[in-house]
Design a protein around this motif. Structure first.
Motif, PDB file in Angstrom:
ATOM      1  N   ASP A  88       0.833  -1.195   0.000  1.00 45.19           N
ATOM      2  CA  ASP A  88       0.000   0.000   0.000  1.00 45.19           C
ATOM      3  C   ASP A  88       0.869   1.247   0.000  1.00 45.19           C
ATOM      4  O   ASP A  88       1.901   1.298   0.673  1.00 45.19           O
ATOM      5  CB  ASP A  88      -0.919   0.026   1.220  1.00 45.19           C
ATOM      6  N   VAL A  89       0.435   2.220  -0.758  1.00 48.06           N
ATOM      7  CA  VAL A  89       1.123   3.494  -0.849  1.00 48.06           C
ATOM      8  C   VAL A  89       0.250   4.510  -0.129  1.00 48.06           C
ATOM      9  O   VAL A  89      -0.932   4.642  -0.442  1.00 48.06           O
ATOM     10  CB  VAL A  89       1.324   3.905  -2.329  1.00 48.06           C
ATOM     11  N   VAL A  90       0.829   5.207   0.834  1.00 49.89           N
ATOM     12  CA  VAL A  90       0.088   6.216   1.579  1.00 49.89           C
ATOM     13  C   VAL A  90       0.385   7.573   0.958  1.00 49.89           C
ATOM     14  O   VAL A  90       1.540   7.945   0.793  1.00 49.89           O
ATOM     15  CB  VAL A  90       0.487   6.206   3.073  1.00 49.89           C
ATOM     16  N   LEU A  91      -0.683   8.301   0.590  1.00 53.10           N
ATOM     17  CA  LEU A  91      -0.535   9.611  -0.035  1.00 53.10           C
ATOM     18  C   LEU A  91      -1.456  10.621   0.617  1.00 53.10           C
ATOM     19  O   LEU A  91      -2.562  10.284   1.048  1.00 53.10           O
ATOM     20  CB  LEU A  91      -0.908   9.537  -1.529  1.00 53.10           C
ATOM     21  N   THR A  92      -1.006  11.857   0.643  1.00 51.98           N
ATOM     22  CA  THR A  92      -1.910  12.943   1.000  1.00 51.98           C
ATOM     23  C   THR A  92      -2.736  13.239  -0.244  1.00 51.98           C
ATOM     24  O   THR A  92      -2.386  12.798  -1.345  1.00 51.98           O
ATOM     25  CB  THR A  92      -1.124  14.209   1.412  1.00 51.98           C
ATOM     26  N   SER A  93      -3.803  13.984  -0.104  1.00 55.46           N
ATOM     27  CA  SER A  93      -4.623  14.293  -1.276  1.00 55.46           C
ATOM     28  C   SER A  93      -3.818  15.102  -2.294  1.00 55.46           C
ATOM     29  O   SER A  93      -3.974  14.919  -3.501  1.00 55.46           O
ATOM     30  CB  SER A  93      -5.907  15.031  -0.880  1.00 55.46           C
ATOM     31  N   GLU A  94      -2.919  15.977  -1.814  1.00 61.78           N
ATOM     32  CA  GLU A  94      -2.072  16.751  -2.724  1.00 61.78           C
ATOM     33  C   GLU A  94      -1.117  15.835  -3.488  1.00 61.78           C
ATOM     34  O   GLU A  94      -0.902  16.001  -4.686  1.00 61.78           O
ATOM     35  CB  GLU A  94      -1.252  17.813  -1.969  1.00 61.78           C
ATOM     36  N   GLY A  95      -0.546  14.865  -2.800  1.00 61.42           N
ATOM     37  CA  GLY A  95       0.348  13.917  -3.440  1.00 61.42           C
ATOM     38  C   GLY A  95      -0.369  13.068  -4.476  1.00 61.42           C
ATOM     39  O   GLY A  95       0.175  12.781  -5.547  1.00 61.42           O
TER      40      GLY A  95
ATOM     41  N   ARG B 147      -3.092   2.846  -8.082  1.00 59.94           N
ATOM     42  CA  ARG B 147      -4.024   1.737  -7.832  1.00 59.94           C
ATOM     43  C   ARG B 147      -3.965   1.257  -6.393  1.00 59.94           C
ATOM     44  O   ARG B 147      -4.976   0.874  -5.813  1.00 59.94           O
ATOM     45  CB  ARG B 147      -3.723   0.565  -8.763  1.00 59.94           C
ATOM     46  N   SER B 148      -2.778   1.253  -5.812  1.00 55.49           N
ATOM     47  CA  SER B 148      -2.640   0.746  -4.450  1.00 55.49           C
ATOM     48  C   SER B 148      -2.600   1.861  -3.405  1.00 55.49           C
ATOM     49  O   SER B 148      -2.284   1.615  -2.249  1.00 55.49           O
ATOM     50  CB  SER B 148      -1.378  -0.116  -4.347  1.00 55.49           C
ATOM     51  N   ALA B 149      -2.943   3.068  -3.816  1.00 56.96           N
ATOM     52  CA  ALA B 149      -2.838   4.224  -2.914  1.00 56.96           C
ATOM     53  C   ALA B 149      -3.963   4.270  -1.886  1.00 56.96           C
ATOM     54  O   ALA B 149      -5.116   3.984  -2.187  1.00 56.96           O
ATOM     55  CB  ALA B 149      -2.841   5.520  -3.719  1.00 56.96           C
ATOM     56  N   THR B 150      -3.575   4.644  -0.685  1.00 56.99           N
ATOM     57  CA  THR B 150      -4.509   4.981   0.365  1.00 56.99           C
ATOM     58  C   THR B 150      -4.348   6.477   0.586  1.00 56.99           C
ATOM     59  O   THR B 150      -3.263   6.932   0.939  1.00 56.99           O
ATOM     60  CB  THR B 150      -4.171   4.225   1.667  1.00 56.99           C
TER      61      THR B 150
ATOM     62  N   SER C  96       5.861   7.474   1.933  1.00 57.25           N
ATOM     63  CA  SER C  96       7.184   7.369   1.298  1.00 57.25           C
ATOM     64  C   SER C  96       7.155   7.745  -0.181  1.00 57.25           C
ATOM     65  O   SER C  96       8.161   8.201  -0.720  1.00 57.25           O
ATOM     66  CB  SER C  96       7.752   5.964   1.472  1.00 57.25           C
ATOM     67  N   ALA C  97       6.015   7.590  -0.837  1.00 54.08           N
ATOM     68  CA  ALA C  97       5.926   7.889  -2.271  1.00 54.08           C
ATOM     69  C   ALA C  97       6.063   9.376  -2.570  1.00 54.08           C
ATOM     70  O   ALA C  97       6.424   9.757  -3.677  1.00 54.08           O
ATOM     71  CB  ALA C  97       4.608   7.376  -2.839  1.00 54.08           C
ATOM     72  N   GLU C  98       5.769  10.234  -1.602  1.00 51.70           N
ATOM     73  CA  GLU C  98       5.867  11.670  -1.858  1.00 51.70           C
ATOM     74  C   GLU C  98       6.879  12.370  -0.958  1.00 51.70           C
ATOM     75  O   GLU C  98       6.912  13.597  -0.885  1.00 51.70           O
ATOM     76  CB  GLU C  98       4.490  12.331  -1.773  1.00 51.70           C
ATOM     77  N   ALA C  99       7.736  11.589  -0.301  1.00 49.13           N
ATOM     78  CA  ALA C  99       8.754  12.171   0.568  1.00 49.13           C
ATOM     79  C   ALA C  99       9.797  12.926  -0.257  1.00 49.13           C
ATOM     80  O   ALA C  99      10.157  12.514  -1.349  1.00 49.13           O
ATOM     81  CB  ALA C  99       9.437  11.078   1.382  1.00 49.13           C
ATOM     82  N   ASP C 100      10.248  14.055   0.280  1.00 55.04           N
ATOM     83  CA  ASP C 100      11.302  14.848  -0.352  1.00 55.04           C
ATOM     84  C   ASP C 100      12.010  15.630   0.754  1.00 55.04           C
ATOM     85  O   ASP C 100      11.571  16.723   1.131  1.00 55.04           O
ATOM     86  CB  ASP C 100      10.708  15.801  -1.387  1.00 55.04           C
ATOM     87  N   PRO C 101      13.073  15.057   1.308  1.00 57.94           N
ATOM     88  CA  PRO C 101      13.765  15.715   2.425  1.00 57.94           C
ATOM     89  C   PRO C 101      14.239  17.128   2.111  1.00 57.94           C
ATOM     90  O   PRO C 101      14.293  17.970   2.998  1.00 57.94           O
ATOM     91  CB  PRO C 101      14.954  14.794   2.710  1.00 57.94           C
ATOM     92  N   SER C 102      14.553  17.416   0.846  1.00 58.94           N
ATOM     93  CA  SER C 102      15.014  18.756   0.492  1.00 58.94           C
ATOM     94  C   SER C 102      13.905  19.797   0.681  1.00 58.94           C
ATOM     95  O   SER C 102      14.182  20.980   0.803  1.00 58.94           O
ATOM     96  CB  SER C 102      15.539  18.796  -0.940  1.00 58.94           C
ATOM     97  N   GLU C 103      12.647  19.342   0.689  1.00 53.41           N
ATOM     98  CA  GLU C 103      11.508  20.233   0.927  1.00 53.41           C
ATOM     99  C   GLU C 103      10.890  19.998   2.297  1.00 53.41           C
ATOM    100  O   GLU C 103       9.746  20.395   2.553  1.00 53.41           O
ATOM    101  CB  GLU C 103      10.451  20.035  -0.167  1.00 53.41           C
ATOM    102  N   ASN C 104      11.637  19.309   3.182  1.00 50.57           N
ATOM    103  CA  ASN C 104      11.184  18.982   4.535  1.00 50.57           C
ATOM    104  C   ASN C 104       9.897  18.161   4.550  1.00 50.57           C
ATOM    105  O   ASN C 104       9.085  18.274   5.452  1.00 50.57           O
ATOM    106  CB  ASN C 104      11.033  20.236   5.399  1.00 50.57           C
ATOM    107  N   ARG C 105       9.727  17.331   3.531  1.00 50.31           N
ATOM    108  CA  ARG C 105       8.599  16.395   3.467  1.00 50.31           C
ATOM    109  C   ARG C 105       9.165  15.023   3.830  1.00 50.31           C
ATOM    110  O   ARG C 105       9.797  14.380   3.000  1.00 50.31           O
ATOM    111  CB  ARG C 105       7.965  16.407   2.081  1.00 50.31           C
ATOM    112  N   LEU C 106       8.946  14.602   5.077  1.00 49.68           N
ATOM    113  CA  LEU C 106       9.554  13.373   5.576  1.00 49.68           C
ATOM    114  C   LEU C 106       8.597  12.197   5.473  1.00 49.68           C
ATOM    115  O   LEU C 106       7.410  12.313   5.775  1.00 49.68           O
ATOM    116  CB  LEU C 106       9.966  13.545   7.041  1.00 49.68           C
ATOM    117  N   SER C 107       9.141  11.059   5.110  1.00 52.45           N
ATOM    118  CA  SER C 107       8.368   9.831   5.020  1.00 52.45           C
ATOM    119  C   SER C 107       7.967   9.358   6.415  1.00 52.45           C
ATOM    120  O   SER C 107       8.735   9.483   7.377  1.00 52.45           O
ATOM    121  CB  SER C 107       9.208   8.748   4.347  1.00 52.45           C
ATOM    122  N   ASN C 108       6.785   8.772   6.488  1.00 45.10           N
ATOM    123  CA  ASN C 108       6.341   8.175   7.744  1.00 45.10           C
ATOM    124  C   ASN C 108       7.197   6.960   8.094  1.00 45.10           C
ATOM    125  O   ASN C 108       7.168   6.488   9.219  1.00 45.10           O
ATOM    126  CB  ASN C 108       4.866   7.770   7.651  1.00 45.10           C
TER     127      ASN C 108
END
Length: 159
Positions: A4-11, A71-74, A110-122
């Motif tokens: 499963d891929v966890v995403l925010t609505s923006e992601g 397809r596998s996104a939550t 993890s699919a939308e993590a970007d440490p350079s933008e301070n978006r950290l993976s769970n």
């Protein structure tokens, strides 16, 4: 089996936009390069043709991977997120206890993590340490280099 891929609505929306761009504009661009390369003559010894075909294969692989993610996104619903506990989608301000430096992170899948933008993976060490914690909590995070860091949560905002 895809996990499963966890995403925010923006992601989720960003992934949909990227797929649309790849399916339309990028596919046309690559098809045009293949067409131009064919015009150079014998495709058996045509480096431009080989390069364009490789690019097409990579493009199709990227599209397929993104489609699998969707397809596998939550999708995490911000409306149901607690505002007093760190969860996926939360914006969390932490203060390093040693340096006194304050940083604002967003916890994302993890699919939308970007440490350079301070978006950290769970799933990252810091993300895991912050999940489920409240304002004022101090968490200890093991880092690859050096001693563990102690971070105090100073503010939590729902995304």
């Amino acid at each position: 089996m895809p996990r499963d891929v966890v995403l925010t609505s923006e992601g989720f929306e960003r992934l949909k936009s990227e797929i649309e761009l790849l399916r339309t504009e990028k596919r046309r661009e690559v098809a045009e390069r293949i067409k131009e390369a064919r015009e150079f003559g014998d495709i058996a010894e045509n480096a431009e043709y080989d390069h364009a075909k490789n690019e097409q294969a990579m493009l199709e692989a990227r599209i397929s991977a993104l489609e699998d993610k969707l397809r596998s996104a939550t999708v995490v619903d911000k409306k149901n997120a607690a505002k007093d506990v760190v969860s996926i989608g939360s914006h969390v301000r932490v203060k390093d206890q040693k340096s006194g430096k304050s940083v604002l992170y967003q916890i994302v899948g993890s699919a939308e993590a970007d440490p350079s933008e301070n978006r950290l993976s769970n799933e990252s060490p810091v993300g895991q340490a912050l999940l489920g914690r409240k304002r004022g909590d101090v968490v200890s995070v093991s880092v690859p280099r050096g001693p563990s860091r102690k971070l105090q949560i100073t503010k939590i905002e729902a995304a």
